[in-house]
Design a protein around this motif. Structure first.
Motif, PDB file in Angstrom:
ATOM      1  N   SER A  61       0.863  -1.230   0.098  1.00 32.05           N
ATOM      2  CA  SER A  61       0.075   0.064   0.051  1.00 32.05           C
ATOM      3  C   SER A  61       0.927   1.307  -0.016  1.00 32.05           C
ATOM      4  CB  SER A  61      -0.964   0.071   1.250  1.00 32.05           C
ATOM      5  OG  SER A  61      -0.328   0.115   2.430  1.00 32.05           O
ATOM      6  N   ALA A  64       1.199   6.525   4.018  1.00 30.55           N
ATOM      7  CA  ALA A  64       0.270   7.322   4.525  1.00 30.55           C
ATOM      8  C   ALA A  64       0.780   8.716   4.104  1.00 30.55           C
ATOM      9  CB  ALA A  64       0.154   7.163   5.664  1.00 30.55           C
ATOM     10  N   SER A  97      -0.989  10.400  -2.175  1.00 28.73           N
ATOM     11  CA  SER A  97      -0.552  10.689  -0.833  1.00 28.73           C
ATOM     12  C   SER A  97       0.238  11.911  -0.550  1.00 28.73           C
ATOM     13  CB  SER A  97      -0.022   9.288  -0.361  1.00 28.73           C
ATOM     14  OG  SER A  97       0.374   9.537   1.004  1.00 28.73           O
TER      15      SER A  97
ATOM     16  N   ASN B  46      -7.685  -1.913   3.197  1.00 27.71           N
ATOM     17  CA  ASN B  46      -7.069  -0.808   3.497  1.00 27.71           C
ATOM     18  C   ASN B  46      -7.826  -0.019   4.408  1.00 27.71           C
ATOM     19  OD1 ASN B  46      -4.808  -1.628   2.364  1.00 27.71           O
ATOM     20  ND2 ASN B  46      -5.336  -0.843   0.056  1.00 27.71           N
ATOM     21  N   THR B  50      -6.679   1.384   7.955  1.00 30.15           N
ATOM     22  CA  THR B  50      -6.738   2.836   8.283  1.00 30.15           C
ATOM     23  C   THR B  50      -7.715   3.363   9.312  1.00 30.15           C
ATOM     24  OG1 THR B  50      -6.576   3.205   5.895  1.00 30.15           O
ATOM     25  CG2 THR B  50      -7.103   5.059   6.971  1.00 30.15           C
ATOM     26  N   THR B  54      -6.642   4.952  13.084  1.00 34.52           N
ATOM     27  CA  THR B  54      -7.445   6.242  13.417  1.00 34.52           C
ATOM     28  C   THR B  54      -8.106   5.805  14.920  1.00 34.52           C
ATOM     29  OG1 THR B  54      -8.246   6.462  11.033  1.00 34.52           O
ATOM     30  CG2 THR B  54      -9.343   7.532  12.782  1.00 34.52           C
ATOM     31  N   ALA B  77      -5.384   8.710  11.368  1.00 33.91           N
ATOM     32  CA  ALA B  77      -5.643   8.511   9.781  1.00 33.91           C
ATOM     33  C   ALA B  77      -4.521   8.983   9.036  1.00 33.91           C
ATOM     34  CB  ALA B  77      -7.116   9.016   9.407  1.00 33.91           C
ATOM     35  N   GLY B  80      -1.856   6.564   9.472  1.00 30.31           N
ATOM     36  CA  GLY B  80      -2.129   5.076   9.225  1.00 30.31           C
ATOM     37  C   GLY B  80      -2.688   4.670   7.827  1.00 30.31           C
ATOM     38  N   ALA B  81      -2.831   5.713   7.246  1.00 24.52           N
ATOM     39  CA  ALA B  81      -3.577   5.807   6.009  1.00 24.52           C
ATOM     40  C   ALA B  81      -2.877   4.537   5.187  1.00 24.52           C
ATOM     41  CB  ALA B  81      -3.523   7.020   5.182  1.00 24.52           C
ATOM     42  N   ARG B  82      -3.662   3.598   4.438  1.00 23.46           N
ATOM     43  CA  ARG B  82      -3.073   2.629   3.615  1.00 23.46           C
ATOM     44  C   ARG B  82      -3.937   2.621   2.345  1.00 23.46           C
ATOM     45  NH1 ARG B  82       0.711   1.206   6.557  1.00 23.46           N
ATOM     46  NH2 ARG B  82       0.488   0.077   8.592  1.00 23.46           N
ATOM     47  N   GLY B  86      -7.555   4.580   1.781  1.00 27.58           N
ATOM     48  CA  GLY B  86      -7.101   4.937   3.043  1.00 27.58           C
ATOM     49  C   GLY B  86      -6.542   6.669   2.966  1.00 27.58           C
ATOM     50  N   SER B  90      -8.349   9.508   5.014  1.00 31.84           N
ATOM     51  CA  SER B  90      -7.334  10.500   5.795  1.00 31.84           C
ATOM     52  C   SER B  90      -7.693  11.848   5.606  1.00 31.84           C
ATOM     53  CB  SER B  90      -6.169  10.064   5.688  1.00 31.84           C
ATOM     54  OG  SER B  90      -5.432  10.788   4.727  1.00 31.84           O
TER      55      SER B  90
END
Lengths: 278, 545
Positions: A61, A64, A97, B46, B50, B54, B77, B80-82, B86, B90
């Protein structure tokens, strides 16, 4: 001086990172519930061993946005201009991102995010080009233009042993047509407009190397060349020897396909990536 | 109903915790429908990961202040966003935190305004926002929430309810906004995830915590005219078709009405037309035998066709599939044997015409295949010396641009097809494919059709003979395997790296594997593969490259 950020799939070697002061933001690799940061928590050796042995197929993935925020904030203490070069948006959300993170940090530093439409060595060629320009004192706008101009001149070719990994990871793109074959040929794929496309096929590893060499030789003028393997350094050596006929070995960059890409291409990938000269 | 109209930080946290657990139950379902932007099948995972990050941050915050809690969640978020979903989530949380800035408590109006800010920030954060995704669902939910909040600004449950309803409808509409979803017959996975999250939160607000433990979210399905393609497909698959039976009946004093009446109960889609001399009969039936038996009593049968409708259905699906993907250059190959056909198909042949040694297809058959493939440029692989000529006549008969690669054996055809470049023009491919012919040697083992003396070999009718490149008979004998090895011994050069053995209809898999193993032992370092070609006449066709 403009600072360069890229993601871990650009396969920037530690020497290059040090030489140019390049910041690398890692993608994530998940084996079931275990999460690893690409090249941080898991070396290439450990990863490829795990890839073959693990019962669960890993997934990846994008980093972040927070990781980019941290990188921006840290670099903003040394520079007021940052260039981010990312893996193709066609196969990863990394660019999004990075862009979100840009929105979050606001005006503390000037940031440009470029989707390379490539990954691995193709992205690396652009990162090196940007880093060299930054070192020679070019400003953000100039470097951005330079990189954007170079993107369509990147040629990327990867030899696969199997498309199984690409399929599992959902990134098979136009190579879908080659799935489920009864014959064990080696597909050669490229990234075109950021998405995976089939190029040709070869029988066995030897013919695959021939094909790679042929594809690179067909490029009228070479400005840069990267070759990469995952777990087959001997083949990389052969490839280097073969390509030395047309491009000095000393100028070739050699790297190793990062685990985050390895998840999707498997342990026997071999790649040649070139920046066509003007 | 929870007996409060305004909520503090812990309630706010609990609401999201409930929504996250609700989503967790549907992770595999959400993964399964993930086709956009990359069909990597992990949108559900994902989103959940996320949300997990959060909630962990929310747990650390331990505040009764909604604003502080929302900020903690946004931070969680962010770090940790995936994945793609995600990253958008976020932004969603960042927007919520912004919208709830300085709010100690949460009312319906606050929630609507926070959702609205979340929608705004989520759109703003993306370089190229795409409609028909979770973005659209967030926006539609927030719009409905704002409307509901105007009527009941204090009532969080009502506002949340309006948001959930709007989200559900919005998810169902996603295929209409995003073609890739429509093609796959699914709704957007991220949108589905957002809906489930909002629904879980709403259920919590309604006080259904216990009930949620043993229930699972109901997934939204595509709201397309006629239902989703997936639904259609499964419905069609369940419907047994039987056989499409079709013939002309010739006789004297035939009575179409009587025949129609007799056959009516035997099947569906019945057509009986004609006069007392000749009648055309068409019926879908499970018992074609019974129909034929009945008809033969009345007269003679002509143009009799019985087709399994399931096969037709598969053929139709394949055709549809091809229709969806017009090809730049299509390849038509000639081959005999189900395995061989499969090999050519799997290598990307748009069509395979049945034919081979002693079974040459007609010009018409090749022409039909050339005309049917979805491309104006066609490459034909005849795969047999005699068929090369037949195929070359097609060029004059079609409006399409046709190139014939003179492949004389199946291995040559396969080598040519493997060399095909998806990036090349017709001319470039002609060159690539013709060059590839030189890289392969073919050894075939078949049976002599008559006594003959050739190349110093005395061959009796019915003996096995080994042929190199479709011209030189180099070995003969009584056993196929011995002849095969003798011929290969004469053909195999040091440069050969890959040996592929296509074994015929009369050779068993264990036998073929034995041959392959022996070959691996004899020629060390070479890759030897076996493929069941199921071809007639040739026990072995071997490609040496």
């Amino acid at each position: 001086m403009v600072k360069i950020i890229c993601d871990s799939t650009a396969d920037v070697t530690s020497e290059l990172a040090q030489k140019y002061g390049i910041t690398t933001v890692p993608l994530n690799i998940h084996f079931g519930n275990e999460a690893y940061r690409d090249r941080v928590d898991l070396t290439a050796e450990e990863f490829y061993k795990k890839l073959v042995e693990s019962k669960v197929h890993p997934s990846t993935s994008a980093p972040a946005p927070g990781l980019f925020v941290e990188a921006y904030k840290k670099l903003s203490k040394e520079t007021n201009e940052i260039l981010v070069i990312t893996i193709s948006g066609g196969i990863s959300a990394t660019a999004e991102s990075a862009i979100q993170a840009k929105g979050i940090v606001g005006d503390i530093v000037k940031i440009e995010v470029i989707d390379s439409l490539q990954t691995i060595g193709g992205e690396l060629l652009l990162v090196i080009k940007a880093a060299e320009a930054a070192e020679s004192g070019a400003k953000l706008a100039e470097i951005t233009a330079l990189v954007k101009d170079a993107i369509p001149r990147v040629h990327s070719y990867m030899v696969f042993d199997t498309l199984e990994y690409l399929q599992k990871g959902g990134r098979i793109g136009k190579a879908q047509a080659w799935l489920g074959g009864l014959l064990k040929f080696n597909p050669i794929l490229t990234l075109k407009n950021g998405v995976i496309h089939p190029v040709t096929r070869a029988w066995g590893r030897e013919q695959s190397i021939d094909a790679l060499v042929g594809l690179i030789k067909a490029i009228p003028k070479l400005e840069g060349l990267v070759i990469e393997d995952a777990t087959t350094p001997d083949e990389l050596e052969i490839l280097a020897d073969r390509l030395s006929e047309i491009y000095p070995k000393g100028k070739m960059y050699r790297s190793r396909v990062s685990p985050a890409i390895g998840v999707h291409v498997g342990p026997h990938v071999l790649a040649a990536l070139a920046l066509e000269g003007k | 109903m929870v007996d409060i109209v305004s909520y503090g930080g812990q309630e706010f946290r609990n609401m999201f915790a409930a929504g996250s657990s609700w989503l967790e139950k549907s992770v595999p379902d959400v993964n399964a429908i993930n086709v956009f932007p990359v069909p990597d099948g992990d949108t559900g995972t994902n989103m959940f990961l996320t949300l997990k990050a959060t909630m962990e941050e929310a747990d650390r915050a331990r505040s009764e202040n909604v604003s502080i809690m929302a900020k903690a969640m946004a931070q969680g978020a962010l770090m940790g966003a995936r994945g793609n979903s995600g990253v958008i989530l976020s932004q969603f949380f960042r927007g919520l935190a912004k919208g709830l800035d300085n709010q100690e408590q949460l009312t319906g109006k606050d929630w609507a305004e926070a959702l609205s800010e979340a929608s705004r920030i989520a759109y703003k954060g993306l370089s190229q926002p795409v409609e028909g995704t979770m973005l659209t669902v967030i926006r539609d939910a927030s719009t409905a929430a704002l409307v509901a909040a105007q009527a009941d600004p204090e009532d969080l449950v009502k506002v949340a309810s309006a948001a959930v309803d709007a989200a559900r409808e919005s998810v169902a509409r996603t295929p209409m906004l995003l073609p890739v979803l429509r093609e796959a017959g699914v709704v957007d996975a991220g949108g589905q995830g957002i809906y489930i999250l909002l629904e879980g939160m709403f259920r919590y607000l309604k006080g259904e915590v216990d009930e949620m433990q043993y229930r699972k979210p109901q997934l939204v399905t595509a709201d397309l005219p006629g239902g989703s393609r997936m639904a259609e497909m499964s419905a069609e698959r369940e419907d047994p078709y039987g056989y499409c039976t079709n013939f002309l009946l010739e006789g004297h004093k035939l009575n179409p009405d009587k025949i129609r009446k007799k056959l009516e109960s035997k099947g569906q889609s019945l057509v009986v037309v004609g006069d007392e001399h000749i009648i055309r009969v068409h019926i879908h039936t499970y018992d074609p035998g019974g129909i034929i038996q009945y008809a033969t009593v009345l007269g003679t049968l002509h143009q009799l066709q019985i087709q399994n409708m399931d096969d037709q259905h598969v053929g139709f699906m394949e055709m549809q599939h091809e229709k969806q993907q017009p090809l730049d250059i299509a390849v038509v190959a000639v081959a005999a044997g189900s395995g061989m056909k499969e090999v050519f198909k799997s290598l990307g042949s748009a069509a395979v015409v049945f034919g081979g040694q002693t079974m040459n297809p007609s010009v018409q058959e090749i022409l039909e295949a050339v005309d049917a493939v979805p491309s104006q440029r066609v490459i034909v692989l005849p795969n047999n010396k005699n068929i090369v000529l037949t195929a070359s006549q097609v060029q004059a008969l079609t409006a399409k641009e046709v190139v014939i690669i003179p492949t004389k054996t199946v291995p040559q055809g396969i080598a040519a097809l493997i060399a095909f470049s998806y990036e090349g023009t017709l001319e470039e491919n002609r060159k690539l494919m013709e060059d590839a012919l030189a890289s392969v040697k073919t050894v075939e083992v078949t049976r002599a059709v008559r006594d003959v003396q050739i190349n110093g070999l005395k061959i009796e009718k019915g003996q096995a003979i080994g042929i190199i490149d479709d011209k030189d008979i180099v070995a003969a004998g009584n056993g196929d395997t011995e002849v095969l090895f003798e011929a290969i011994g004469k053909a195999c050069a040091d440069s050969v790296r890959v040996v592929t053995i296509y074994y015929g209809a009369d050779v068993g898999a264990p036998q073929a594997e034995q041959v392959a193993q022996k070959m691996r032992d004899m020629y060390l370092g070479r890759q030897v593969e076996t493929v069941f070609g199921n071809q007639p006449h040739y026990s072995y066709i071997v490609s040496l490259e």
